[in-house]
Write a protein that holds these residues in place. Structure first.
Motif, short mmCIF file in Angstrom:
data_model
loop_
_atom_site.label_atom_id
_atom_site.label_comp_id
_atom_site.label_asym_id
_atom_site.label_seq_id
_atom_site.Cartn_x
_atom_site.Cartn_y
_atom_site.Cartn_z
N LEU A 1 -3.73 -4.99 -4.83
CA LEU A 1 -4.45 -3.91 -5.52
C LEU A 1 -3.75 -2.57 -5.28
O LEU A 1 -4.34 -1.66 -4.69
CB LEU A 1 -5.90 -3.83 -5.03
CG LEU A 1 -6.75 -5.10 -5.16
CD1 LEU A 1 -8.13 -4.89 -4.54
CD2 LEU A 1 -6.89 -5.49 -6.62
N PRO A 2 -2.51 -2.42 -5.75
CA PRO A 2 -1.71 -1.25 -5.36
C PRO A 2 -2.23 0.08 -5.91
O PRO A 2 -1.89 1.12 -5.39
CB PRO A 2 -0.32 -1.57 -5.95
CG PRO A 2 -0.57 -2.56 -7.04
CD PRO A 2 -1.79 -3.34 -6.63
N GLY A 3 -3.08 0.07 -6.95
CA GLY A 3 -3.61 1.34 -7.46
C GLY A 3 -4.86 1.80 -6.73
O GLY A 3 -5.36 2.89 -6.97
N VAL A 4 -5.38 0.95 -5.84
CA VAL A 4 -6.64 1.25 -5.17
C VAL A 4 -6.42 1.35 -3.65
O VAL A 4 -6.88 2.28 -3.00
CB VAL A 4 -7.68 0.15 -5.48
CG1 VAL A 4 -9.00 0.44 -4.78
CG2 VAL A 4 -7.90 0.02 -6.99
N LEU A 5 -5.71 0.36 -3.12
CA LEU A 5 -5.43 0.32 -1.68
C LEU A 5 -3.94 0.56 -1.46
O LEU A 5 -3.11 0.11 -2.25
CB LEU A 5 -5.81 -1.06 -1.12
CG LEU A 5 -7.30 -1.41 -1.16
CD1 LEU A 5 -7.50 -2.92 -1.07
CD2 LEU A 5 -8.05 -0.73 -0.02
N ALA B 1 -11.96 11.49 -6.49
CA ALA B 1 -10.95 10.44 -6.35
C ALA B 1 -11.46 9.32 -5.44
O ALA B 1 -11.29 8.13 -5.74
CB ALA B 1 -9.66 11.04 -5.77
N ALA B 2 -12.12 9.72 -4.36
CA ALA B 2 -12.65 8.72 -3.42
C ALA B 2 -13.66 7.81 -4.13
O ALA B 2 -13.61 6.58 -4.02
CB ALA B 2 -13.30 9.42 -2.24
N ALA B 3 -14.57 8.44 -4.87
CA ALA B 3 -15.62 7.67 -5.55
C ALA B 3 -15.01 6.75 -6.60
O ALA B 3 -15.44 5.59 -6.75
CB ALA B 3 -16.62 8.64 -6.20
N THR B 4 -14.01 7.24 -7.31
CA THR B 4 -13.38 6.44 -8.36
C THR B 4 -12.67 5.23 -7.74
O THR B 4 -12.76 4.11 -8.25
CB THR B 4 -12.39 7.31 -9.15
OG1 THR B 4 -13.11 8.45 -9.64
CG2 THR B 4 -11.80 6.55 -10.32
N LEU B 5 -11.97 5.44 -6.61
CA LEU B 5 -11.30 4.33 -5.93
C LEU B 5 -12.31 3.28 -5.48
O LEU B 5 -12.08 2.08 -5.63
CB LEU B 5 -10.50 4.85 -4.73
CG LEU B 5 -9.24 5.66 -5.06
CD1 LEU B 5 -8.69 6.34 -3.81
CD2 LEU B 5 -8.18 4.76 -5.70
N LEU C 1 -5.11 6.97 -2.34
CA LEU C 1 -5.33 5.54 -2.17
C LEU C 1 -6.18 5.33 -0.91
O LEU C 1 -6.18 6.17 0.00
CB LEU C 1 -3.99 4.81 -1.99
CG LEU C 1 -3.06 4.80 -3.21
CD1 LEU C 1 -1.70 4.26 -2.81
CD2 LEU C 1 -3.67 3.97 -4.34
N LEU C 2 -6.89 4.22 -0.87
CA LEU C 2 -7.67 3.86 0.31
C LEU C 2 -6.78 3.16 1.33
O LEU C 2 -5.89 2.39 0.95
CB LEU C 2 -8.81 2.92 -0.09
CG LEU C 2 -9.92 3.52 -0.95
CD1 LEU C 2 -10.78 2.41 -1.55
CD2 LEU C 2 -10.78 4.47 -0.12
N ILE C 3 -7.02 3.44 2.59
CA ILE C 3 -6.30 2.74 3.67
C ILE C 3 -7.32 2.08 4.61
O ILE C 3 -8.51 2.32 4.49
CB ILE C 3 -5.40 3.70 4.50
CG1 ILE C 3 -6.24 4.84 5.09
CG2 ILE C 3 -4.27 4.24 3.64
CD1 ILE C 3 -5.51 5.59 6.20
#
Lengths: 270, 99
Positions: free
Chosen positions: A31-35, A72-76, A162-164
């Motif tokens: 999921l490279p666009g999210v994580l 951005a956080a909510a969208t991810l 991105l989320l980590i």
């Protein structure tokens, strides 16, 4: 965590199960666009500790909370929640970690005046939110430990957030990922405007954790109570260890736990 | 819909079947025709007293009633009196960034 020449090596907690960490890592790779995608698809064993390797990303500036990328956080999170798990993953670990924090409070601060209201709030939660029963959602992909420290932006100029941190990632109740901001807001710590921006962006991105319209607390109430109790438990445990009184922010968490006793949770939606 | 007072967008909530609009800027509430009467009716049905607050929090403000028209925060939430000076508080800044 070691950062060297654009690469970050993360040593995972001792005792981390490789059969749990590996599918979590594979999920990030898928999921490279999210994580943030890892540099290598599997963890390596370094003298008994599992280590994973990541590209460096710039975190949110902790000294500038006004610049927090709430949208951005909510969208991810909404994208993550809408994505079917690309590989089978274990349950997300949010409730288990909350239970751990409450157990530590019970063990280290049994006599502290804040302990009783936190334990009462905890005891009133549904068993799944206390990590004592399977979660009612076993399909939705969740982060499991969302806060503002879990966002990075890769160094390229046009990169997006991105989320980590995949240690707690897994399937579960997606409201858990919204519940920290929800709890901060409920405790009077996060301004209504920021909460509204976060929730609105999550809904706009089609996030499934809350009803599209209407009352978000029908699904967020239990996770927000759990995270308020967890955060209060950690705060009291730390204050006792440092032999200091609770500060104003910490007291607001304990006060919220005390108020929970007077208001029963809403029955979960059909 | 825009707030007639400050022009910020208004958000619609449904409370027990009553639609209310609240401004995201000034938090003002807009009621359509008949909604005040609906809310008053719901309030009168909400006459049973709340259970007493736990004794461990004598300084805590009275628990906000699960009032049918209550705006966004949950009933156990803090009374939102605009004390967001917390956001500058070191302890809250730290909390935003930690597990």
């Amino acid at each position: 965590m070691v950062h060297h020449a654009g690469t970050v090596a993360k040593a995972h907690a001792p005792g981390t199960d490789p059969t749990h960490l590996t599918p979590r890592l594979a999920t990030a790779a898928h999921l490279p666009g999210v994580l943030l995608p890892p540099l290598a698809p599997t963890p390596v064993d370094l003298r008994g500790r599992l280590v994973t390797h990541w590209p460096y990303g710039t975190p949110v500036d902790p000294d500038d909370p006004d610049a927090a990328p709430w949208e951005a956080a909510a969208t991810l999170l909404a994208l993550l929640h809408r994505t079917p798990a690309p590989v089978p993953v274990p349950p997300m670990r949010g409730p288990a970690k909350a239970a751990h924090a409450v157990a530590a409070l019970r063990a280290t601060a049994p006599g502290h005046p804040a302990t009783a209201p936190v334990l009462r709030a905890w005891a009133a939660l549904p068993a799944w939110a206390r990590g004592e029963a399977p979660m009612p959602d076993t399909v939705t992909l969740c982060h499991g430990d969302f806060h503002l420290g879990q966002l990075v932006r890769p160094p390229s100029p046009d990169a997006s957030w991105l989320l980590i941190d995949i240690d707690d990632l897994g399937t579960g109740v997606p409201g858990w990922d919204l519940a920290r901001p929800a709890a901060w807001y409920a405790c009077g710590l996060l301004a209504p405007d920021e909460w509204h921006r976060f929730l609105t962006a999550y809904r706009a991105a089609g996030g499934p954790a809350v009803p599209r319209d209407g009352d978000p607390w029908s699904t967020l109430d239990a996770p927000a109570r759990a995270l308020t109790a967890q955060t209060a438990a950690r705060a009291v445990t730390k204050a006792v260890a440092a032999d200091r009184p609770l500060d104003e922010v910490e007291r607001s968490l304990v006060d919220a736990c005390a108020r929970m006793g007077a208001v029963r949770p809403p029955s979960p939606p059909g | 819909m825009q707030c007639p007072k400050c022009r910020a967008p208004m958000h619609t909530y449904n409370r027990n079947g009553v639609q209310i609009e609240q401004c995201t800027g000034c938090r003002g509430i807009f009621l359509d025709y008949g909604e005040l009467e609906s809310l008053t009716r719901l309030e009168s049905q909400w006459a049973q007293p709340a259970p007493p607050a736990p004794p461990a929090a004598p300084a805590a403000p009275a628990p906000p009633q699960a009032y049918p028209a209550a705006p966004q925060p949950p009933a156990w939430g803090a009374p939102h009196a605009g004390h967001y000076g917390h956001r500058r508080h070191k302890s809250f800044g730290h909390m935003l960034f930690s597990s």
